[in-house]
Motif scaffolding. Structure first.
Motif, mmCIF file in Angstrom:
data_model
loop_
_atom_site.group_PDB
_atom_site.id
_atom_site.type_symbol
_atom_site.label_atom_id
_atom_site.label_comp_id
_atom_site.label_asym_id
_atom_site.label_seq_id
_atom_site.Cartn_x
_atom_site.Cartn_y
_atom_site.Cartn_z
ATOM 1 N N THR A 52 19.754 -28.249 24.892
ATOM 2 C CA THR A 52 19.889 -29.238 23.826
ATOM 3 C C THR A 52 21.030 -28.820 22.912
ATOM 4 O O THR A 52 21.253 -27.633 22.686
ATOM 5 N N THR A 53 21.773 -29.784 22.380
ATOM 6 C CA THR A 53 22.896 -29.466 21.490
ATOM 7 C C THR A 53 22.425 -28.966 20.130
ATOM 8 O O THR A 53 23.231 -28.439 19.366
ATOM 9 N N THR A 54 21.149 -29.100 19.802
ATOM 10 C CA THR A 54 20.649 -28.579 18.522
ATOM 11 C C THR A 54 20.468 -27.067 18.569
ATOM 12 O O THR A 54 20.210 -26.460 17.547
ATOM 13 N N ASN A 55 20.601 -26.466 19.755
ATOM 14 C CA ASN A 55 20.455 -25.013 19.891
ATOM 15 C C ASN A 55 21.792 -24.356 20.216
ATOM 16 O O ASN A 55 21.905 -23.571 21.142
ATOM 17 N N ARG A 56 22.799 -24.656 19.422
ATOM 18 C CA ARG A 56 24.113 -24.031 19.569
ATOM 19 C C ARG A 56 24.358 -23.094 18.391
ATOM 20 O O ARG A 56 23.906 -23.363 17.283
ATOM 21 N N VAL A 57 25.082 -22.007 18.654
ATOM 22 C CA VAL A 57 25.431 -21.070 17.584
ATOM 23 C C VAL A 57 26.933 -20.811 17.651
ATOM 24 O O VAL A 57 27.508 -20.724 18.736
ATOM 25 N N THR A 58 27.573 -20.735 16.472
ATOM 26 C CA THR A 58 29.015 -20.507 16.389
ATOM 27 C C THR A 58 29.281 -19.216 15.627
ATOM 28 O O THR A 58 28.652 -18.950 14.605
ATOM 29 N N ILE A 59 30.213 -18.417 16.150
ATOM 30 C CA ILE A 59 30.615 -17.169 15.499
ATOM 31 C C ILE A 59 32.132 -17.051 15.599
ATOM 32 O O ILE A 59 32.732 -17.494 16.587
ATOM 33 N N THR A 60 32.747 -16.463 14.571
ATOM 34 C CA THR A 60 34.178 -16.187 14.575
ATOM 35 C C THR A 60 34.354 -14.672 14.578
ATOM 36 O O THR A 60 34.302 -14.034 13.519
ATOM 37 N N PRO A 61 34.522 -14.082 15.757
ATOM 38 C CA PRO A 61 34.642 -12.615 15.832
ATOM 39 C C PRO A 61 35.864 -12.102 15.071
ATOM 40 O O PRO A 61 36.885 -12.788 14.966
ATOM 41 N N THR A 62 35.746 -10.888 14.552
ATOM 42 C CA THR A 62 36.851 -10.278 13.805
ATOM 43 C C THR A 62 37.790 -9.483 14.700
ATOM 44 O O THR A 62 38.915 -9.199 14.304
ATOM 45 N N ILE A 136 24.791 -9.008 26.363
ATOM 46 C CA ILE A 136 25.809 -8.325 25.583
ATOM 47 C C ILE A 136 27.115 -8.409 26.361
ATOM 48 O O ILE A 136 27.137 -8.141 27.566
ATOM 49 N N GLY A 137 28.175 -8.793 25.676
ATOM 50 C CA GLY A 137 29.460 -8.911 26.359
ATOM 51 C C GLY A 137 30.616 -8.891 25.385
ATOM 52 O O GLY A 137 30.422 -8.844 24.165
ATOM 53 N N PRO A 138 31.822 -8.954 25.897
ATOM 54 C CA PRO A 138 33.025 -8.871 25.054
ATOM 55 C C PRO A 138 33.227 -10.125 24.202
ATOM 56 O O PRO A 138 32.859 -11.219 24.602
ATOM 57 N N CYS A 139 33.829 -9.925 23.027
ATOM 58 C CA CYS A 139 34.222 -11.065 22.191
ATOM 59 C C CYS A 139 35.367 -11.786 22.898
ATOM 60 O O CYS A 139 36.368 -11.162 23.242
ATOM 61 N N PRO A 140 35.250 -13.082 23.135
ATOM 62 C CA PRO A 140 36.281 -13.791 23.891
ATOM 63 C C PRO A 140 37.582 -13.995 23.123
ATOM 64 O O PRO A 140 38.640 -14.112 23.723
ATOM 65 N N SER A 141 37.507 -14.048 21.793
ATOM 66 C CA SER A 141 38.700 -14.271 20.968
ATOM 67 C C SER A 141 38.317 -14.025 19.516
ATOM 68 O O SER A 141 37.172 -13.694 19.218
ATOM 69 N N THR A 142 39.287 -14.217 18.612
ATOM 70 C CA THR A 142 38.984 -14.118 17.181
ATOM 71 C C THR A 142 38.939 -15.513 16.546
ATOM 72 O O THR A 142 39.005 -15.646 15.339
ATOM 73 N N SER A 143 38.811 -16.515 17.370
ATOM 74 C CA SER A 143 38.657 -17.899 16.891
ATOM 75 C C SER A 143 37.174 -18.266 16.906
ATOM 76 O O SER A 143 36.379 -17.652 17.615
ATOM 77 N N ALA A 144 36.832 -19.276 16.139
ATOM 78 C CA ALA A 144 35.445 -19.757 16.137
ATOM 79 C C ALA A 144 35.036 -20.137 17.560
ATOM 80 O O ALA A 144 35.746 -20.877 18.242
ATOM 81 N N THR A 145 33.917 -19.590 18.013
ATOM 82 C CA THR A 145 33.441 -19.815 19.373
ATOM 83 C C THR A 145 31.996 -20.273 19.319
ATOM 84 O O THR A 145 31.166 -19.653 18.654
#
Length: 187
Positions: A52-62, A136-145
């Motif tokens: 469901t799209t209500t279960n999405r999480v966004t993070i902006t890695p540093t 657990i895995g690598p941060c894909p980028s420093t943009s909002a994901t």
């Protein structure tokens, strides 16, 4: 009292302040929680669908040198008594699986399994299962994901997310989905 960067340690029962060691520090954590009552039916065999799209999480890695820990706790029921389902995290922003390893993405290596509490042939529409998924895995980028929970299986029977399908006030349940993304400095 220690300085801002110190941590409290305990040696032989005596607390003291010390410099923090490298690695394993939480940089940030974001989360989403949902009490939306959702019915999810898996589509084509072998193809992943978003729960469901209500279960999405966004993070902006540093930093791309850091790691992400994705965790989801989803109360659900359904899917039948003989169905096999598996679940994974999907990077919606990049349109790719969240690959927790350096291995090539194959048909099995990146999927997580997490349903518990299944009563086999005694399962009915009021029985709660729990999907707990952690990778657990690598941060894909420093943009909002943005990440989502995807699943696939062999049955066309629906799953009921955050609630039971039977609606029995004695045996039924209503729950809350929690999905977290934590950035960890591993240096």
């Amino acid at each position: 009292k220690g300085s801002d960067d110190d941590v409290l340690t305990l040696a032989s029962g005596v607390p003291s302040w010390a410099s923090a060691t490298a690695g394993g520090k939480i940089v940030q954590m974001t989360y989403t929680r949902s009490t939306d009552l959702v019915s999810w039916t898996h589509g084509s065999a072998g193809v992943a669908d978003e729960l469901t799209t209500t279960n999405r999480v966004t993070i902006t890695p540093t930093s791309t040198s850091n790691e992400l820990i994705l965790e989801a706790f989803v109360p659900l029921t359904g899917g039948g008594t003989t169905s096999i389902y598996n679940f994974m995290f999907y990077n919606v922003t990049d349109g790719a699986l969240f690959n927790p390893s350096t291995e090539a993405i194959g048909s099995r290596g990146t999927w997580g399994y997490g349903i518990g509490g299944h009563r086999g042939p005694h399962q009915d529409t009021n029985d709660q299962n729990i999907l707990y998924l952690r990778q657990i895995g690598p941060c894909p980028s420093t943009s909002a994901t943005t990440f989502a929970i995807y699943g696939r299986g062999q049955s066309g029977s629906p799953f009921y997310i955050n609630h039971d399908s039977g609606g029995d006030s004695t045996w039924g349940f209503i729950g809350q989905t929690l999905f977290t993304a934590t950035e960890v400095d591993i240096a």
